[in-house]
Design a protein around this motif. Sequence first.
Motif, short mmCIF file in Angstrom:
data_model
loop_
_atom_site.label_atom_id
_atom_site.label_comp_id
_atom_site.label_asym_id
_atom_site.label_seq_id
_atom_site.Cartn_x
_atom_site.Cartn_y
_atom_site.Cartn_z
N ASP A 1 -10.74 7.58 -0.93
CA ASP A 1 -9.52 7.42 -0.14
C ASP A 1 -9.42 8.51 0.91
N ARG B 1 -9.98 8.73 -5.48
CA ARG B 1 -9.25 9.65 -4.61
C ARG B 1 -10.16 10.22 -3.53
N LYS C 1 0.16 2.82 -4.94
CA LYS C 1 -1.08 3.57 -5.08
C LYS C 1 -1.05 4.43 -6.32
N GLU D 1 -7.12 0.76 3.72
CA GLU D 1 -5.77 1.29 3.94
C GLU D 1 -4.78 0.22 4.37
N ARG E 1 -10.08 2.64 -1.66
CA ARG E 1 -9.80 3.10 -3.02
C ARG E 1 -10.14 2.01 -4.03
N ASP F 1 -1.68 2.24 -9.38
CA ASP F 1 -3.09 1.88 -9.46
C ASP F 1 -3.93 3.07 -9.91
N ASP F 2 -3.58 4.24 -9.39
CA ASP F 2 -4.32 5.46 -9.70
C ASP F 2 -4.22 5.79 -11.19
N ASN G 1 0.82 -1.20 0.00
CA ASN G 1 0.00 0.00 0.00
C ASN G 1 0.86 1.25 0.00
N ASN H 1 -4.82 -2.49 2.81
CA ASN H 1 -4.85 -3.22 1.54
C ASN H 1 -5.64 -4.52 1.61
N VAL I 1 -9.13 -0.25 -7.24
CA VAL I 1 -7.93 -0.83 -7.85
C VAL I 1 -8.33 -1.65 -9.07
#
Length: 796
Positions: free
Chosen positions: A426, A423, A48, A456, A432, A51-52, A43, A458, A434
Amino acid sequence: MLRPLGRRPWTCRQCLVQRQTRAFESAASQAPRSHIHSIPTDNSAPRKNVDDETLRRIFDSQNFWKDFSQQRSADVSKRAGLVQNQYLTSPDGFRAFANASLQKCQVIVAKVLAAETLDEYRALARNLDQLSDLLCRVIDLSDFIRTIHHDSRIQEAATQAYALMFEYMNVLNTTTGLHEQLSIALSKPEVTSHWSEAETIVAQILMRDFTTSAIHMPPSERQRFVNLSNDISQVGSAFFNGAEPARSQITFHANALQGLDPIVVQQIKKWNNKAPVPTAGVVPRLVLRSVRDESVRKQTYLATRTSSSRQIHRLEKLLTKRAELAKLSGFNSFADMTLSDKMAKNPEAVSNFLTTLISSNKGPVQEELAQLQQMKGSGLQPWDHAYYVHKRVLEYSQSRRSRELSIIPEFFSLGTVMQGLSRLFDRLYGVRLVPQETAAGETWHPDVRRLDVVDESNRHIAVVYCDLFSRPNKHPNPAHFTLRCSREISAEEIAECASLDQSAHPNDGMATAVDPQTNTLRQLPTIALVCDFQEPVSNGSGRPTLLSEQSVRTLFHEMGHAVHSILGQTPLQSISGTRCATDFAELPSVLMESFATAPEVLSLYARHWSTDEPLSESMMRSMEMDRTAHGSIYGAVENESQILMALVDQAYHSIPSAEALKNGVDTTEIYHQVFSQHSSLPDPEDVRPRTSWQGFFGHLYGYGGTYYSYIFDRAIANKIWQDVFQSGRASVDRAAGERYKNEVLRWGGGRSGWQCVAGVLGDANPSNADGRLVEGGDEAMREVGRWGLGRDGGSV
């Protein structure tokens, strides 16, 4: 095809109810699987960030998506079933899925009917919840697949599975022993004292559903209940699909249509210069907006709001049948019957809310109408409203709209909006989105993207399948579907599943995870989001799907339902996620619309698809000015129209059953009574024949007695937005997000809506300082009415 017979003890309280125009929600359950799919426990910021960026690219770049999606789906040897369901690898798998689930149901039913000891009665609530889950997992998933899949063989197989389980559900609805055993369990303090809060709530919900499903009645009355329910389903469906005006067209001289687009005039004009205007569809709406001749607008208005006599007959038959059903069930009216498990509780409370709301909205309505009156210069009539609103919008557009507004969609590629949602979640909730490769056969169409939701730490907590692009024969309405709800899976359940079939997964192969706090296996929410956006162009320009501001709000709305399903992970599926009171279910989705264009949220994601330039503050101000201007032109009148429709719905369904059965229901008289009393722009009393717009109000079938729900949730959402998220100033604030998550979202239907509202507003809030919200009731409904709806307008 079997039809629902009304309220069902064995399926979720929103399952099988299609929500017209807005979202179609199927609140389902989800079961465990022995293979636990895990996401790499990395994580870190680099992970992140990858993934974003991947999240944006899988929606914005066809080439990237092609490469990404083929990483696992190309391996046909590892073919998965639809949505990872181990059975659904072929059309025949639907029959195997239904039969396996049916076998498990029969084991549970036998166990419940044989319960004698205290321990067996203490297990009753969980057993019945599991039974409901088994039914929902087939009904909800099959119902979704048969409407979304392109393969006719799959459609037919899913329909057969749906029918088989639905028929069995009907058998359970007449199995009086289940009701008797639940009654015994509820009557024993030594049983109920051992139940958790969730078990108690589920038992009470099931008992209430039994009561409103006639299972406690003598056989002859129960059969009459079933017959009436079938009649209501048939008449209601005929009413919903049978809207038609009394006249199919009105003929004018073409010269009388000045102001209407000449192309439209040419399309409808005949050889003798006559122009028949149809009374349904787009053309009459264009006439009302643009034709200068008031007499033409008047005739068009009256014709388009006058239903055929046979459609009015269908409606009045529907209302009479509902009154008869309510009387048989021991309720004063159908509204009393349908509101008994809602936040409102009774029709008087709904009336208090609506009349208070219409009063709080009256000032803004008068301001809008005064501006239109000034434009006309003489008495403003109902057929003038669309015309002068359109003129005001055009004037505003010509004087205020800038080039900035015209390029706004370039900052809202679908990928950046999905990135923004991840976002935002999050920042607010610590979860979030993924992107996850799918196995061959896992999705119902190659365009479908799978997103896993992680927290958070994961930990994998949900699966979201995104079917967001248009294609031929796909239903265009945006929708959220819960294909399987969250719930705990007991060790006993896993053992029983293995005893029936060693190869079977306790969650049919669908997503599960171990709860680290309880070390319990959980079935994870599995969700489908369906929209109808245009695919990215494949002409080499790289231009992605660009969304209008309204489309962005729509996507945020549907994600509001999804986040309720994701975070509302209760121990039992009957109260998981969106499975809450009907008049509370839209709150998370309506509130999410406010986040969509809040400046603090836009700063998280709105970037130009090509240059990556962020949306400027001046462009954000232009968007806000545009929304404010349009809200001041028609927002309050649009709000009033929704309130009036809710008042009409209540008036029809609150008639005492005995009175309705004795005297019948004159829907046109009641409609005009409501509008004369409450509308700021009613039809003049001398208009003859009177209009009968209620024949076009199809929601009277699906929403009978509950049409107020959407505006009720809008009022609550506005209050939470203002007081908790400080009208957007705290829209990315973690403390505000945690407060809302812990007081509202995480409970699903396991807490009273009033307790959720009171909890999130807090004791210090003036609206809640005296505790008036916690218990609900008439004064609480009035208080929500005082909060108002704002000026955005909106409809169900």
